[in-house]
Design a protein around this motif. Structure first.
Motif, PDB file in Angstrom:
ATOM      1  N   GLN A   1       2.685  -0.664  14.631  1.00 39.90           N
ATOM      2  CA  GLN A   1       3.716  -0.347  15.622  1.00 39.90           C
ATOM      3  C   GLN A   1       3.925   1.163  15.722  1.00 39.90           C
TER       4      GLN A   1
ATOM      5  N   PHE B   1       2.794   2.757  19.253  1.00 33.54           N
ATOM      6  CA  PHE B   1       3.883   3.029  20.189  1.00 33.54           C
ATOM      7  C   PHE B   1       4.709   4.265  19.857  1.00 33.54           C
TER       8      PHE B   1
ATOM      9  N   GLU C   1       9.607   6.902  18.236  1.00 36.89           N
ATOM     10  CA  GLU C   1      10.848   6.440  18.869  1.00 36.89           C
ATOM     11  C   GLU C   1      10.976   4.916  18.844  1.00 36.89           C
ATOM     12  N   GLU C   2       9.918   4.234  19.229  1.00 37.64           N
ATOM     13  CA  GLU C   2       9.934   2.765  19.225  1.00 37.64           C
ATOM     14  C   GLU C   2      10.000   2.239  17.798  1.00 37.64           C
TER      15      GLU C   2
ATOM     16  N   ARG D   1      13.523   2.243  16.566  1.00 34.51           N
ATOM     17  CA  ARG D   1      14.281   1.125  17.134  1.00 34.51           C
ATOM     18  C   ARG D   1      14.017  -0.173  16.370  1.00 34.51           C
ATOM     19  N   ILE D   2      12.773  -0.356  15.909  1.00 37.35           N
ATOM     20  CA  ILE D   2      12.438  -1.547  15.117  1.00 37.35           C
ATOM     21  C   ILE D   2      13.114  -1.472  13.746  1.00 37.35           C
TER      22      ILE D   2
ATOM     23  N   SER E   1      15.941  -2.265  19.002  1.00 37.43           N
ATOM     24  CA  SER E   1      15.214  -3.068  19.981  1.00 37.43           C
ATOM     25  C   SER E   1      15.414  -4.548  19.697  1.00 37.43           C
TER      26      SER E   1
ATOM     27  N   CYS F   1      10.085  -6.363  19.724  1.00 41.62           N
ATOM     28  CA  CYS F   1       9.109  -5.274  19.609  1.00 41.62           C
ATOM     29  C   CYS F   1       7.995  -5.509  20.627  1.00 41.62           C
ATOM     30  N   LYS F   2       7.331  -4.436  20.964  1.00 38.80           N
ATOM     31  CA  LYS F   2       6.213  -4.523  21.907  1.00 38.80           C
ATOM     32  C   LYS F   2       5.041  -5.200  21.212  1.00 38.80           C
TER      33      LYS F   2
END
Length: 158
Positions: free
Chosen positions: A52, A56, A59-60, A63-64, A98, A101-102
């Motif tokens: 992750q 990504f 920043e992402e 959030r996780i 988040s 997650c993506k």
């Protein structure tokens, strides 16, 4: 980023976003494929997916971490820590974590091969992802003998 840096990052995020210390371990777990991270109920540790961060960005990834810390702090306090709980949703919105997650492309692999079987008695067809032993299994409708008709790839029919 190594496990020591991750530990420091999680401790800093916990203190700055939640105003509470993170007193357990945070480590990377490369075996996680379909999730960004997980909170371990028994040990209170947090495991994070390194893919992750690589895929990504920071920043992402933060959030996780906030998402997992929501589970952590709510569970420690004895409040609703599960995704469906109002306490969890409220805290997650407050800290900016988040909700999902993506997904990493290729992380979930589904079998594209299908096997088609037909019953000798009632002529019913069955499509299966896994092969079955036609000597061992019979038709669920009429108890007739099964016969493998063909195997095909989903790519050819989509």
């Amino acid at each position: 980023m190594g496990n020591e840096e991750l530990q420091k990052l999680v401790e800093n995020i916990s203190q700055s976003s939640f105003g509470k210390p993170f007193a357990h371990k945070a480590v990377f777990n490369a075996r996680l494929k379909t999730t960004g991270g997980r909170y371990m109920l028994q040990s209170h540790n947090i495991e994070m997916n390194p893919a992750q961060l690589e895929r990504f960005g920071q920043e992402e990834f933060i959030r996780i971490i906030k998402h997992e810390l929501c589970h952590y702090h709510l569970h420690i306090e004895g409040k609703g820590y599960q995704h469906r709980d109002a306490d969890f949703k409220k805290l997650l919105a407050e800290v900016g974590g988040s909700r999902y997650c993506k997904t990493i492309p290729g992380a979930r692999r589904q079998s594209k091969v299908r096997h088609v079987y037909a019953c000798a008695g009632c002529k019913a067809e069955f499509v299966r992802r896994r092969q079955i032993d036609v000597k061992r299994y019979v038709c669920g409708r009429c108890k007739g003998q099964l016969k493998k008709i063909k195997t095909f790839s989903r790519e050819n029919i989509d």
